[in-house]
Design a protein around this motif. Structure first.
Motif, PDB file in Angstrom:
ATOM      1  N   ILE A  33      20.489  15.183 -13.577  1.00  0.00           N
ATOM      2  CA  ILE A  33      19.047  15.434 -13.434  1.00  0.00           C
ATOM      3  C   ILE A  33      18.280  15.106 -14.716  1.00  0.00           C
ATOM      4  N   PRO A  34      18.691  15.571 -15.904  1.00  0.00           N
ATOM      5  CA  PRO A  34      17.924  15.223 -17.116  1.00  0.00           C
ATOM      6  C   PRO A  34      17.826  13.710 -17.339  1.00  0.00           C
ATOM      7  N   ALA A  35      18.938  12.993 -17.117  1.00  0.00           N
ATOM      8  CA  ALA A  35      18.925  11.545 -17.318  1.00  0.00           C
ATOM      9  C   ALA A  35      18.027  10.857 -16.300  1.00  0.00           C
ATOM     10  N   LEU A  36      17.990  11.365 -15.084  1.00  0.00           N
ATOM     11  CA  LEU A  36      17.112  10.787 -14.066  1.00  0.00           C
ATOM     12  C   LEU A  36      15.644  10.993 -14.434  1.00  0.00           C
ATOM     13  N   ILE A  37      15.319  12.158 -14.932  1.00  0.00           N
ATOM     14  CA  ILE A  37      13.946  12.406 -15.375  1.00  0.00           C
ATOM     15  C   ILE A  37      13.602  11.461 -16.526  1.00  0.00           C
ATOM     16  N   GLU A  38      14.528  11.290 -17.449  1.00  0.00           N
ATOM     17  CA  GLU A  38      14.316  10.388 -18.573  1.00  0.00           C
ATOM     18  C   GLU A  38      14.127   8.948 -18.089  1.00  0.00           C
ATOM     19  N   GLY A  68       0.796  -1.217   0.000  1.00  0.00           N
ATOM     20  CA  GLY A  68       0.000   0.000   0.000  1.00  0.00           C
ATOM     21  C   GLY A  68       0.829   1.268   0.000  1.00  0.00           C
ATOM     22  N   ILE A  69       2.115   1.138  -0.285  1.00  0.00           N
ATOM     23  CA  ILE A  69       3.007   2.303  -0.327  1.00  0.00           C
ATOM     24  C   ILE A  69       2.761   3.076  -1.621  1.00  0.00           C
ATOM     25  N   GLU A  70       2.920   4.397  -1.562  1.00  0.00           N
ATOM     26  CA  GLU A  70       2.598   5.255  -2.700  1.00  0.00           C
ATOM     27  C   GLU A  70       3.817   5.817  -3.414  1.00  0.00           C
ATOM     28  N   ARG A  71       5.001   5.685  -2.837  1.00  0.00           N
ATOM     29  CA  ARG A  71       6.231   6.127  -3.490  1.00  0.00           C
ATOM     30  C   ARG A  71       7.386   5.342  -2.901  1.00  0.00           C
ATOM     31  N   ALA A  72       8.365   5.016  -3.742  1.00  0.00           N
ATOM     32  CA  ALA A  72       9.524   4.264  -3.276  1.00  0.00           C
ATOM     33  C   ALA A  72      10.778   5.118  -3.383  1.00  0.00           C
ATOM     34  N   VAL A  73      11.470   5.282  -2.264  1.00  0.00           N
ATOM     35  CA  VAL A  73      12.776   5.948  -2.251  1.00  0.00           C
ATOM     36  C   VAL A  73      13.827   4.850  -2.415  1.00  0.00           C
ATOM     37  N   LEU A  74      14.486   4.844  -3.545  1.00  0.00           N
ATOM     38  CA  LEU A  74      15.368   3.736  -3.897  1.00  0.00           C
ATOM     39  C   LEU A  74      16.721   3.838  -3.204  1.00  0.00           C
ATOM     40  N   ALA A  75      17.418   2.711  -3.183  1.00  0.00           N
ATOM     41  CA  ALA A  75      18.779   2.673  -2.644  1.00  0.00           C
ATOM     42  C   ALA A  75      19.679   3.600  -3.448  1.00  0.00           C
ATOM     43  N   ARG A  76      20.661   4.192  -2.774  1.00  0.00           N
ATOM     44  CA  ARG A  76      21.572   5.136  -3.430  1.00  0.00           C
ATOM     45  C   ARG A  76      22.528   4.455  -4.410  1.00  0.00           C
ATOM     46  N   GLU A  77      22.656   3.138  -4.296  1.00  0.00           N
ATOM     47  CA  GLU A  77      23.690   2.431  -5.058  1.00  0.00           C
ATOM     48  C   GLU A  77      23.275   2.093  -6.489  1.00  0.00           C
ATOM     49  N   LEU A  78      22.141   2.583  -6.955  1.00  0.00           N
ATOM     50  CA  LEU A  78      21.659   2.257  -8.294  1.00  0.00           C
ATOM     51  C   LEU A  78      22.224   3.221  -9.341  1.00  0.00           C
ATOM     52  N   SER A  79      22.621   2.676 -10.468  1.00  0.00           N
ATOM     53  CA  SER A  79      23.133   3.496 -11.559  1.00  0.00           C
ATOM     54  C   SER A  79      21.989   3.929 -12.471  1.00  0.00           C
ATOM     55  N   LEU A  80      22.269   4.875 -13.354  1.00  0.00           N
ATOM     56  CA  LEU A  80      21.263   5.302 -14.330  1.00  0.00           C
ATOM     57  C   LEU A  80      20.817   4.124 -15.193  1.00  0.00           C
ATOM     58  N   ARG A  81      21.754   3.297 -15.585  1.00  0.00           N
ATOM     59  CA  ARG A  81      21.403   2.136 -16.398  1.00  0.00           C
ATOM     60  C   ARG A  81      20.485   1.193 -15.632  1.00  0.00           C
ATOM     61  N   GLU A  82      20.753   1.011 -14.351  1.00  0.00           N
ATOM     62  CA  GLU A  82      19.893   0.135 -13.539  1.00  0.00           C
ATOM     63  C   GLU A  82      18.531   0.772 -13.299  1.00  0.00           C
ATOM     64  N   LEU A  83      18.501   2.083 -13.108  1.00  0.00           N
ATOM     65  CA  LEU A  83      17.229   2.766 -12.905  1.00  0.00           C
ATOM     66  C   LEU A  83      16.325   2.640 -14.127  1.00  0.00           C
ATOM     67  N   GLU A  84      16.902   2.640 -15.313  1.00  0.00           N
ATOM     68  CA  GLU A  84      16.100   2.499 -16.520  1.00  0.00           C
ATOM     69  C   GLU A  84      15.359   1.158 -16.555  1.00  0.00           C
ATOM     70  N   ALA A  96      15.378  23.734 -15.502  1.00  0.00           N
ATOM     71  CA  ALA A  96      15.934  23.712 -16.851  1.00  0.00           C
ATOM     72  C   ALA A  96      15.619  22.394 -17.551  1.00  0.00           C
ATOM     73  N   ALA A  97      15.751  21.288 -16.826  1.00  0.00           N
ATOM     74  CA  ALA A  97      15.477  19.980 -17.432  1.00  0.00           C
ATOM     75  C   ALA A  97      14.009  19.850 -17.825  1.00  0.00           C
ATOM     76  N   LEU A  98      13.113  20.334 -16.975  1.00  0.00           N
ATOM     77  CA  LEU A  98      11.689  20.251 -17.283  1.00  0.00           C
ATOM     78  C   LEU A  98      11.333  21.124 -18.483  1.00  0.00           C
ATOM     79  N   ALA A  99      12.063  22.220 -18.639  1.00  0.00           N
ATOM     80  CA  ALA A  99      11.835  23.111 -19.788  1.00  0.00           C
ATOM     81  C   ALA A  99      12.658  22.686 -20.998  1.00  0.00           C
ATOM     82  N   GLU A 100      13.354  21.549 -20.890  1.00  0.00           N
ATOM     83  CA  GLU A 100      14.205  21.028 -21.960  1.00  0.00           C
ATOM     84  C   GLU A 100      15.269  22.028 -22.363  1.00  0.00           C
ATOM     85  N   ARG A 101      15.794  22.733 -21.369  1.00  0.00           N
ATOM     86  CA  ARG A 101      16.917  23.639 -21.576  1.00  0.00           C
ATOM     87  C   ARG A 101      18.173  22.999 -21.007  1.00  0.00           C
TER      88      ARG A 101
END
Length: 798
Positions: free
Chosen positions: A219-224, A115-131, A255-260
């Protein structure tokens, strides 16, 4: 709030993993939440420690308090607390803390089912793993993105150990990190002992102290990758630090949200370094790099690198500064020695490249040419940052309010916004001069700058030319804001169900306890396994560094043909794409599996193999135990955070047959993605080019008091540092047995065949009544020289 945060998180005096901080009190909570909401900012409360059985009634009252105060979500580690919250305050949102050690999509799904609504992930994850958390549309997940919205840490202190899996403070000082009492042993100096000899690492002493995380460029890659929330670590930091970091990340996210395109400027980086930095690094965002993550030269704040000493005088040092330096700035001289005895102070005067200090403040004889100089404080920067939050706070997220104004002479002035109506306490008077015009009403009623509202359409239905004192107009505006706030106040459903009734319902005993106790042995080598087989141990757990050797251990047990059952242990961490480890275990055909992570539950549950939950699942109360038993585990291992009184409380609240207790072990302290073998015994960045020194050398870390703690690498190249001194709960065996506990475990680490045989036999005699617990402690210390301590089994306050 003043520097762009969309949400803040904070703790109260209890159940908070930042107990050393100056936390808000229960009495302050409603106003703190209201203050946040008035400025359009969400208020999250860290309720992120393990909860013991005897604390559950207090935890339930905390839940009610937090729900009534209108907090926007709780950040929670304890599975049983989540179960309790869903019963008592079912409408209060909950986020999974990083302390839950969620490292895989299966872990996210586990949180979703709670019933959790958001997950705060472990810090040890890479961008590739997050994808990989963004599942394909035909996957088992409910959406094409993830089972839950994802949040990650982007800036601040990096714990070297996986959050929720660090037992160092507990093991060394009875101060549990899972209870908010971290003693930061990772920031201390260690010596590397390789094959019995100290390895000279030059000025590298802080072998477990990572640089601070700074993922502003990512930040842009994390949003992606699908991340929707970016978290700044602010524990025990100054308001200036919070201001500086929020400013930079606000610019990056906008800036990332505005694609700048946005790259932090030199001024931005300086701001981040000066307010707090042990060095800024992207952490694990780009995968492991064991040569860069830990510089090993220091474990405390450094700031901006200023240069290297060229010359030393009687009361000055001379060098070419790489950052601006002026009188009043603070510096520290990095000599590569013990940072607790380093030299530093405030600059008295600057003349060209010479920095002068008051001579009695610095021992210049301890400095030498080439020593690094760090700028640690900039009062001018601090002053500018303080100015950002000492004035009025402008809300980032405004809510439009449309108003209708009506009235006539002799009647009150009435303001209406939707269903809200407020009236003046005095009647309108006929205006002789300067009547209330639409422009004047907009001027005074639109002054909503210190609230979350902004005036939209203003429609006047005033009959005739009237006036009202300015003070009354201002009061009307404040009353309107109060009523708007009241209309937005959260009203959540509460259940009056008692903790006792919930526990009784969830923890019904199916059968009574067995008469005979069972001893299980965890083996980490073949000779330890042979010792267990020779002693006819009923069940063994095998935890080999090379998980592929599990099939050899199964073959050895089958060959013995003495009825011993063998369980293979999963790795303590499982990331996306690492399910192959589980398949290796299945293919080895053991009698069962020792489950150490959430992903393993998803993989093995419902299958033919019996499952036992290990200590890493952090079972500290009966509701947590009930949840894992409901997931198909036959037993769960009692959390290592519990002392004897808390263990007995747990056994009284839930069926003792649910539990197994590790009665003898070397406590696994740090469990970390950081590989000390690769970092300091090779030039390699990862397992691809490190040369596998973990397979060639026996390594210990020697701490400041001379204890040499064994270091091991697992199949995923993750390191575990074990306490050099084993602990035993032998002297409490009679109490545990009287409480109905029948399942006990001993864990072997570096023992050879003969030592293993002696330890196993001693505990067999304990369980059979041939030996007393106090005698066993002395016997082991004398015969195998293990140096037993009582550790977490000692009675102590919660």
């Amino acid at each position: 709030m003043a520097n762009g945060a969309d949400a803040v998180y904070f703790g109260l005096p209890r159940f908070n993993a930042r107990l050393r901080a100056h936390n808000f009190t229960e009495a302050e909570l409603p106003e703190v939440v209201a203050f946040c909401h008035r400025h359009g900012v969400k208020a999250y409360v860290a309720f992120n420690t393990l909860v013991f059985t005897g604390e559950m009634p207090d935890a339930a009252e905390y839940l009610r308090l937090l729900s009534r105060a209108g907090v926007d979500a709780l950040i929670v580690q304890d599975v049983g607390l989540i179960r309790l919250a869903r019963e008592i305050v079912p409408e209060l949102p909950i986020h999974a803390s990083t302390q839950m050690t969620i490292t895989s999509p299966e872990g996210v799904e586990f949180a979703h089912d709670l019933g959790i609504e958001r997950a705060v992930l472990a810090r040890e994850l890479s961008l590739r793993e997050l994808e990989k958390f963004r599942a394909a549309p035909d996957s088992e997940f409910r959406t094409p993105n993830s089972a839950l919205p994802l949040e990650v840490f982007v800036h601040g202190a990096l714990c070297v150990a996986y959050s929720g899996q660090c037992l160092t403070s507990e093991s060394l000082g009875q101060r549990s990190a899972n209870r908010g009492e971290c003693a930061q042993a990772c920031r201390m100096p260690y010596e590397l002992v390789v094959d019995g000899a100290v390895r000279d690492l030059g000025d590298k002493r802080y072998l477990l102290s990572p640089q601070d995380l700074a993922a502003v460029n990512e930040i842009p890659a994390l949003i992606e990758a699908g991340v929707i929330s970016f978290k700044i670590e602010g524990r025990l930091k100054s308001p200036e630090y919070v201001s500086a970091v929020c400013q930079v990340y606000r610019k990056a996210i906008d800036a990332a949200l505005a694609e700048r395109e946005f790259r932090p400027s030199a001024a931005d980086r300086y701001q981040l370094e000066m307010t707090f930095s042990r060095g800024l690094y992207s952490g694990w965002m780009h995968g492991v790099n064991h040569q860069e993550l830990v510089s090993a030269r220091f474990g405390k704040k450094r700031g901006a690198f200023a240069g290297r000493i060229a010359r030393i005088g009687r009361d000055f040092v001379e060098f070419a500064p790489q950052v601006p330096l002026k009188a009043g700035d603070g510096v520290v001289f990095d000599t590569g020695g013990d940072t607790n005895a380093e030299q530093g102070g405030r600059i008295f005067q600057v003349k060209g490249q010479r920095l002068f200090f008051q001579h009695d403040h610095i021992d210049f004889s301890r400095l030498k040419a080439g020593d690094r100089v760090w700028k640690t404080d900039d009062p001018e920067l601090d002053k500018r940052l303080r100015q950002s939050f000492t004035g009025r706070i402008e809300s980032r997220h405004r809510e439009r309010v449309d108003l209708a104004v009506s009235g006539r002479t002799g009647e009150p002035l009435t303001l209406r916004s939707g269903a809200i109506t407020v009236q003046s306490t005095m009647p309108l008077q006929t205006a002789r001069t300067a009547p209330l015009t639409l422009e004047k009403l907009r001027e005074h009623l639109g002054r909503l700058g210190d609230s979350v509202y902004e005036l939209g359409e203003l429609h006047s239905e005033i009959d005739g030319e009237v006036i009202l004192p300015i003070g009354e107009l201002n009061r009307l505006r404040r009353e309107l804001v109060f009523q708007l706030d009241a209309a937005h106040a959260v009203s959540r459903r509460e259940e009056a169900t008692s903790v006792e009734s919930i526990v009784a319902r969830e923890c019904r005993a199916a059968t009574g306890p067995r008469e005979e106790a069972t001893l299980r042995v965890l083996c980490r080598s073949m000779e330890q396994l042979d010792a267990a087989l020779e002693n006819n141990v009923a069940e063994v757990y095998v935890d080999f560094e090379d998980i592929r050797r599990g099939k050899d251990a199964v073959a050895r047990v089958r060959q013995a043909a003495n009825g011993t059952r063998i369980f293979l242990a999963t790795p303590r961490i499982q990331k996306a794409g690492e399910q192959g480890f589980f398949k290796l275990i299945e293919n080895a055909a053991p009698d069962g599996v020792l489950i150490r992570n959430l992903g393993a539950i998803a993989h093995f549950a419902g299958g033919p193999l019996p499952l036992v939950g290990d200590f890493s699942l952090n079972v500290a109360n009966p509701l947590t135990a009930a949840h894992f038993i409901g997931k198909g585990l036959q037993r769960v291992t009692v959390s290592y955070d519990l002392n004897i009184e808390q263990v007995l409380d747990l056994l009284q609240a839930a069926p003792p047959a649910w539990f197994e207790l590790t009665i003898h072990q070397h406590m696994p302290m740090f469990h970390m993605e950081h590989c000390v073998f690769a970092g300091f015994l090779s030039k390699g960045k990862s397992f691809l080019d490190c040369g596998r020194p973990c397979e060639k050398h026996r390594v210990h870390l020697r701490d400041r008091v001379g204890m040499e703690h064994p270091l091991r690498a697992d199949v995923g190249c993750r390191n575990t540092l074990f306490n050099a001194v084993p602990q035993t709960g032998a002297r409490f065996f009679e109490q545990l047995a009287a409480a109905g506990l029948r399942d006990y475990r001993i864990e072997l680490l570096e023992e050879d065949f003969e030592q293993s045989r002696r330890v196993i036999r001693a505990y067999q005699e304990l369980l059979s009544g041939e030996q007393r617990g106090e005698d066993l402690s002395r016997t082991l210390q004398a015969q195998s020289q293990l140096g037993v301590t009582r550790g977490t089994f000692e009675n102590r306050g919660a």
